[in-house]
Write a protein that holds these residues in place. Structure first.
Motif, PDB file in Angstrom:
ATOM      1  N   ARG A 106       0.855  -1.180   0.000  1.00 23.75           N
ATOM      2  CA  ARG A 106       0.000   0.000   0.000  1.00 23.75           C
ATOM      3  C   ARG A 106       0.896   1.238   0.000  1.00 23.75           C
ATOM      4  NH1 ARG A 106      -2.670  -3.732  -0.970  1.00 23.75           N
ATOM      5  NH2 ARG A 106      -4.463  -4.595   0.159  1.00 23.75           N
ATOM      6  N   ASP A 107       0.594   2.203  -0.856  1.00 26.24           N
ATOM      7  CA  ASP A 107       1.420   3.409  -0.959  1.00 26.24           C
ATOM      8  C   ASP A 107       1.487   4.185   0.354  1.00 26.24           C
ATOM      9  OD1 ASP A 107       1.983   2.882  -3.600  1.00 26.24           O
ATOM     10  OD2 ASP A 107       0.372   4.156  -4.382  1.00 26.24           O
ATOM     11  N   SER A 108       0.430   4.089   1.153  1.00 28.77           N
ATOM     12  CA  SER A 108       0.372   4.853   2.395  1.00 28.77           C
ATOM     13  C   SER A 108       1.070   4.149   3.560  1.00 28.77           C
ATOM     14  CB  SER A 108      -1.089   5.122   2.778  1.00 28.77           C
ATOM     15  OG  SER A 108      -1.777   3.892   2.970  1.00 28.77           O
ATOM     16  N   LEU A 146      18.605   9.293   1.305  1.00 24.72           N
ATOM     17  CA  LEU A 146      17.334   8.865   0.708  1.00 24.72           C
ATOM     18  C   LEU A 146      17.380   8.983  -0.811  1.00 24.72           C
ATOM     19  CD1 LEU A 146      14.822  10.462   3.246  1.00 24.72           C
ATOM     20  CD2 LEU A 146      15.366   8.033   3.002  1.00 24.72           C
ATOM     21  N   ASP A 147      18.024  10.042  -1.312  1.00 22.29           N
ATOM     22  CA  ASP A 147      18.191  10.199  -2.764  1.00 22.29           C
ATOM     23  C   ASP A 147      18.979   9.026  -3.344  1.00 22.29           C
ATOM     24  OD1 ASP A 147      16.852  12.605  -2.724  1.00 22.29           O
ATOM     25  OD2 ASP A 147      18.677  13.827  -2.652  1.00 22.29           O
ATOM     26  N   THR A 148      20.032   8.642  -2.650  1.00 22.46           N
ATOM     27  CA  THR A 148      20.867   7.527  -3.099  1.00 22.46           C
ATOM     28  C   THR A 148      20.078   6.229  -3.127  1.00 22.46           C
ATOM     29  OG1 THR A 148      22.876   8.565  -2.237  1.00 22.46           O
ATOM     30  CG2 THR A 148      22.956   6.192  -2.636  1.00 22.46           C
ATOM     31  N   LEU A 149      19.270   5.992  -2.092  1.00 22.66           N
ATOM     32  CA  LEU A 149      18.455   4.779  -2.035  1.00 22.66           C
ATOM     33  C   LEU A 149      17.463   4.718  -3.199  1.00 22.66           C
ATOM     34  CD1 LEU A 149      17.598   4.381   1.763  1.00 22.66           C
ATOM     35  CD2 LEU A 149      19.000   2.854   0.362  1.00 22.66           C
ATOM     36  N   LEU A 154      16.008   1.185  -4.392  1.00 24.75           N
ATOM     37  CA  LEU A 154      14.573   1.316  -4.651  1.00 24.75           C
ATOM     38  C   LEU A 154      14.244   1.347  -6.140  1.00 24.75           C
ATOM     39  CD1 LEU A 154      13.503   3.843  -1.866  1.00 24.75           C
ATOM     40  CD2 LEU A 154      13.076   1.388  -1.961  1.00 24.75           C
ATOM     41  N   LYS A 155      15.251   1.255  -6.972  1.00 19.84           N
ATOM     42  CA  LYS A 155      15.084   1.151  -8.423  1.00 19.84           C
ATOM     43  C   LYS A 155      14.159   2.221  -8.996  1.00 19.84           C
ATOM     44  CE  LYS A 155      15.925  -3.837  -8.293  1.00 19.84           C
ATOM     45  NZ  LYS A 155      15.403  -5.187  -8.603  1.00 19.84           N
ATOM     46  N   GLY A 156      14.368   3.456  -8.575  1.00 24.01           N
ATOM     47  CA  GLY A 156      13.602   4.566  -9.127  1.00 24.01           C
ATOM     48  C   GLY A 156      12.341   4.916  -8.372  1.00 24.01           C
ATOM     49  N   HIS A 157      11.941   4.093  -7.404  1.00 23.75           N
ATOM     50  CA  HIS A 157      10.750   4.409  -6.606  1.00 23.75           C
ATOM     51  C   HIS A 157      10.995   5.677  -5.804  1.00 23.75           C
ATOM     52  CE1 HIS A 157       7.399   4.083  -3.825  1.00 23.75           C
ATOM     53  NE2 HIS A 157       8.238   4.099  -2.807  1.00 23.75           N
ATOM     54  N   LYS A 158      10.112   6.644  -5.948  1.00 24.93           N
ATOM     55  CA  LYS A 158      10.252   7.924  -5.270  1.00 24.93           C
ATOM     56  C   LYS A 158       9.556   7.881  -3.906  1.00 24.93           C
ATOM     57  CE  LYS A 158      12.558  10.186  -8.390  1.00 24.93           C
ATOM     58  NZ  LYS A 158      13.931  10.688  -8.099  1.00 24.93           N
ATOM     59  N   ILE A 159      10.282   8.235  -2.875  1.00 26.09           N
ATOM     60  CA  ILE A 159       9.723   8.277  -1.529  1.00 26.09           C
ATOM     61  C   ILE A 159       8.924   9.572  -1.377  1.00 26.09           C
ATOM     62  CG2 ILE A 159      10.244   8.266   0.935  1.00 26.09           C
ATOM     63  CD1 ILE A 159      12.932   6.931   0.223  1.00 26.09           C
ATOM     64  N   PRO A 160       7.631   9.495  -1.078  1.00 27.64           N
ATOM     65  CA  PRO A 160       6.824  10.713  -0.913  1.00 27.64           C
ATOM     66  C   PRO A 160       7.429  11.650   0.134  1.00 27.64           C
ATOM     67  CG  PRO A 160       5.431   8.765  -0.975  1.00 27.64           C
ATOM     68  CD  PRO A 160       6.844   8.260  -0.886  1.00 27.64           C
ATOM     69  N   VAL A 161       7.191  12.940  -0.051  1.00 27.12           N
ATOM     70  CA  VAL A 161       7.774  13.953   0.836  1.00 27.12           C
ATOM     71  C   VAL A 161       7.411  13.693   2.293  1.00 27.12           C
ATOM     72  CG1 VAL A 161       7.791  16.398   1.441  1.00 27.12           C
ATOM     73  CG2 VAL A 161       7.866  15.703  -0.967  1.00 27.12           C
ATOM     74  N   PRO A 174      13.839   2.462   4.771  1.00 23.37           N
ATOM     75  CA  PRO A 174      13.146   2.762   3.512  1.00 23.37           C
ATOM     76  C   PRO A 174      13.472   1.839   2.352  1.00 23.37           C
ATOM     77  CG  PRO A 174      14.845   4.407   3.965  1.00 23.37           C
ATOM     78  CD  PRO A 174      14.678   3.600   5.211  1.00 23.37           C
ATOM     79  N   HIS A 175      14.636   1.185   2.346  1.00 18.90           N
ATOM     80  CA  HIS A 175      14.985   0.344   1.201  1.00 18.90           C
ATOM     81  C   HIS A 175      14.126  -0.915   1.122  1.00 18.90           C
ATOM     82  CE1 HIS A 175      17.518  -1.487   4.372  1.00 18.90           C
ATOM     83  NE2 HIS A 175      17.387  -2.600   3.676  1.00 18.90           N
ATOM     84  N   LEU A 176      13.331  -1.197   2.159  1.00 20.05           N
ATOM     85  CA  LEU A 176      12.440  -2.363   2.130  1.00 20.05           C
ATOM     86  C   LEU A 176      11.050  -2.029   1.594  1.00 20.05           C
ATOM     87  CD1 LEU A 176      13.265  -4.139   5.529  1.00 20.05           C
ATOM     88  CD2 LEU A 176      14.296  -4.493   3.275  1.00 20.05           C
TER      89      LEU A 176
END
Length: 231
Positions: A106-108, A146-149, A154-161, A174-176
């Motif tokens: 889930r994105d949330s 976080l940018d590096t991850l 994370l293969k391009g997955h963007k972490i929401p602000v 976050p890498h999981l």
């Protein structure tokens, strides 16, 4: 007699209006303290499976067999109750219940400090173990890390602000995210996780002294009380 009947109807109406608790909670007890976990309604397959196993007493006597400070503590392997497989130096983590659970990403929901998530083997559908789980201790991250991850693990997955802010201020792993299903979170007793994560361990990250657990499903009354406090 009429007054008693009317009062009974009123009480029944109040009970019906109150309804069941909104969330299910479980308590994990260890020699290092206890914690209470809220199971997420957004991940019903994992929630219901955990409740089923806990009610059967499946987890009672199992160990937290893999602990990594600033990362997580893992448990729920049924083999960890077998004296022959828990001798000093024995490697745990391969036990299961003969089935997996489909991933419920889930994105949330993300790997913030204190969440409960399902362990799994390396399978293309990222299906979860039917019994093994981990609780995140985690650590804090900077924007740069976080940018590096995002571009590596994370293969391009963007972490929401808003999740970034959580990872920077409270911490997590976050890498999981989007790789392992998160299905609950500690609402009380996170210090238990910190204590277990800090124990001495061997080269396989198994505690030198066994850390056993008992898991119990809280009653409806207890769950309603927690709902009133937390929501």
């Amino acid at each position: 007699m009429k007054k008693i009947f009317t009062l009974s109807l009123l009480l029944l109406s109040i009970c019906a209006f109150a309804g069941p608790p909104k969330n299910q909670y479980v308590r994990i007890k260890t020699a290092y303290g206890n914690c209470i976990i809220r199971l997420y309604n957004e991940t019903p397959l994992h929630r219901d499976n955990f409740i089923k196993l806990a009610k059967k007493g499946f987890y009672n006597g199992t160990l937290f067999h893999r602990v990594i400070q600033n990362f997580m503590i893992q448990g729920g392997d049924p083999d960890s109750k077998d004296p022959e497989k828990t001798k000093f130096g024995a490697e745990l983590g391969d036990g299961d219940v003969g089935y997996t659970i489909p991933a419920e990403f889930r994105d949330s929901i993300f790997h913030k400090r204190g969440v409960l998530a399902a362990a799994r083997d390396d399978n293309p559908k990222k299906a979860s173990s039917g019994c093994q789980f981990y609780i995140v201790e985690g650590k804090r991250f900077t924007d740069g890390k976080l940018d590096t991850l995002e571009t590596t693990r994370l293969k391009g997955h963007k972490i929401p602000v808003w999740q970034r802010e959580w990872y920077k201020s409270v911490g997590g792993v976050p890498h999981l995210d989007q790789n392992y299903t998160v299905y609950g979170e500690v609402v009380s007793g996170i210090d238990m996780v910190d204590r277990i994560a800090a124990v001495k361990k061997d080269e396989c990250d198994r505690p030198l002294a066994d850390v056993s657990m008992t898991v119990e499903v809280l009653s409806k009354k207890e769950c309603k009380q927690l709902d009133e406090i937390l929501f």
